[in-house]
Scaffold this motif. Structure first.
Motif: not given
Length: 518
Positions: A16, A394-395, A397, A440, A443
């Motif tokens: 990220l 978020f981490s 996805g 994310s 994602s």
């Protein structure tokens, strides 16, 4: 790595960070995958390469059979790309754009039409993201709306709508999890469906995200990177940065268009939507032990339904195109252009799937979930669950993965500390999962929203992030109020009022800056 470790956060955070710094998705995801594989295989390079290959091969063939989920999603993207190219070749996109332009007179109206269409296509987020973007693009292009803005509207409507509508693939999936949690702790005063309905007003992020899209459209509050994209689109007619290679779903300028009619776009899309819904019902009924409305949507085979519906929609687009008697070379060129247009999205999607599998093996989500325990004050837990779920989604996805891991933990905490907080805790997890999923870049829904809108993926991620953070900020205060007061309605009112106030202030600041520069 057998034990839960903070090192499990390294691959997603590294990927990220690189995406943000370099603006290059593929090498950033590739590095995250490599570091994760090395961690899993004790830094053995050959074992790591073999491990990555096994994940990749598993997308196509696993357990002695074809893996229909990932493979069918890729097929659907290719089908949709060819279908969109044929609609463009037939002149359907141009005709629809001109027709809509005569009836939708303003940029605001074009965005509202996209917003309302997104509300109506609530059946599944994948289906929503791709279909709404494809249909709305001719209209928004004609009104000079940037592709980044279109992607934001599509993405910020799809998941929030699906997560609060029980008759969707999301709703049915969540209801089955909730029903199991309630049964485990002998909560009998309501069923899984009733609990889901009660939780809708507690899903502060879904509600504020939808409200924010509406306010952004009506009040024209373009902030951060979005402001630059909209200015270029409005003043210079630049809908996306053509210097960036790999705009997913974009075939514009590559095809010689025939003289088309509105039906050349509308009929294939309507047939696609109708056929996909029919197949979702058929596959759900085939897989369900007891056929009910909820069981059908809980057990439906989304990927297969998309492919079957897509093939029928593609056939309709091909027939309408052939009625205009184009040269065979034109049809072949359109097919090739459609496939080529979807390849950037497929590359990103495959790497995103691989890094999600690596993160799952590293147990990143389990590590984050373990940070929550019963020693935290009760009134802080709705807020904390929202934040942890957001960071987890978020981490990793994946919002669905976050649901499956964190909802049972939230249920256990509520059963231990205060059973009356069961539904607020579960709703906080749902809301946080959607928030993290929105932010994310790995994602799948974020990737597919970029694809449907024809936006560069990183442009979509960067322009959507400030809006997601605003809605999340308002939701966080709402969950804090809910925890302190115990009132769902007071928490929701706080979140909504705060959101409206913040957006209104931004509107006033933007108006003053525009006046000063004039």
């Amino acid at each position: 790595m057998e034990e839960l470790s903070a090192l499990s956060l390294l691959p997603p955070l590294l990927a990220l960070a690189m995406i943000i710094v370099t603006k290059k998705v593929l090498p950033s995801l590739g590095l995250g995958i490599l570091i994760g594989a090395l961690l899993i295989n004790d830094w053995s390079v050959l074992a790591s390469i073999s491990y990555i290959w096994s994940i990749f091969a598993g997308f196509f063939y696993t357990d002695g059979a074809i893996n229909t989920w990932e493979l069918y999603i890729i097929f659907f993207l290719l089908i949709l790309g060819v279908m969109a190219a044929l609609i463009s070749l037939s002149g359907g996109s141009r005709a629809f754009g001109e027709w809509a332009l005569r009836r939708v007179k303003t940029r605001t109206g074009a965005q509202l039409v996209t917003f309302l269409f997104g509300i109506l296509i609530f059946i599944d987020d994948y289906f929503n993201s791709l279909t709404v973007g494809q249909v709305s693009r001719p209209l928004t292009d004609r009104h000079g709306i940037s592709r980044a803005k279109l992607a934001y509207i599509v993405d910020s409507v799809a998941a929030p709508v699906c997560v609060i509508v029980p008759l969707s693939s999301w709703g049915a999936y969540i209801i089955t999890i909730i029903a199991g949690i309630l049964e485990s702790y002998q909560v009998n005063q309501y069923s899984g469906l009733q609990a889901f309905l009660y939780m809708i007003p507690m899903n502060f992020y879904a509600i504020t995200a939808l409200l924010l899209v509406l306010l952004m459209i009506i009040w024209k509050t373009d902030i951060g990177p979005m402001k630059k994209h909209e200015r270029l689109a409005l003043e210079d007619g630049v809908l996306f940065d053509s210097s960036k290679l790999g705009i997913p779903g974009e075939t514009g300028g590559q095809l010689d268009e025939l003289t088309g009619r509105v039906r050349d776009l509308v009929l294939p899309i309507v047939i696609l939507v109708a056929a996909t819904i029919v197949f979702m019902i058929i596959t759900g009924a085939q897989n369900a032990e007891t056929v009910t409305v909820l069981s059908v949507f809980a057990e439906t085979d989304v990927s297969a339904s998309l492919v079957y519906g897509g093939l029928i929609g593609l056939a309709a687009a091909l027939i309408l195109t052939l009625t205009k008697k184009p040269k065979s070379s034109m049809v072949g060129k359109a097919g090739a252009a459609g496939i080529k247009a979807m390849m950037p999205a497929i590359y990103i999607l495959i790497l995103a799937w691989i890094i999600v599998a690596v993160i799952d093996e590293l147990q990143t989500g389990a590590y984050l979930a373990a940070l929550i325990d019963g020693s935290i004050p009760l009134f802080l837990l709705p807020l904390l669950l929202f934040i942890v779920a957001g960071f987890m989604a978020f981490s990793t996805g994946t919002s669905w993965g976050t649901f499956s891991l964190l909802l049972p933990i939230a249920g256990e905490i509520a059963a231990t500390l205060d059973i009356t907080m069961m539904l607020p805790f579960l709703a906080s997890v749902l809301a946080g999962s959607i928030f993290g999923d929105h932010c994310s870049p790995i994602s799948d829904t974020t990737i597919l929203s970029s694809t449907g809108a024809g936006s560069h993926h990183i442009d979509h991620v960067v322009t959507q992030l400030p809006y997601a953070l605003i809605a999340a900020g308002a939701s966080s205060i709402g969950y804090l109020v809910l925890g302190v007061s115990g009132s769902m309605w007071l928490g929701l009112l706080t979140a909504v009022v705060l959101l409206v106030a913040v957006v209104y202030i931004m509107k006033m600041i933007l108006s003053k800056s525009t006046t000063a520069s004039a």
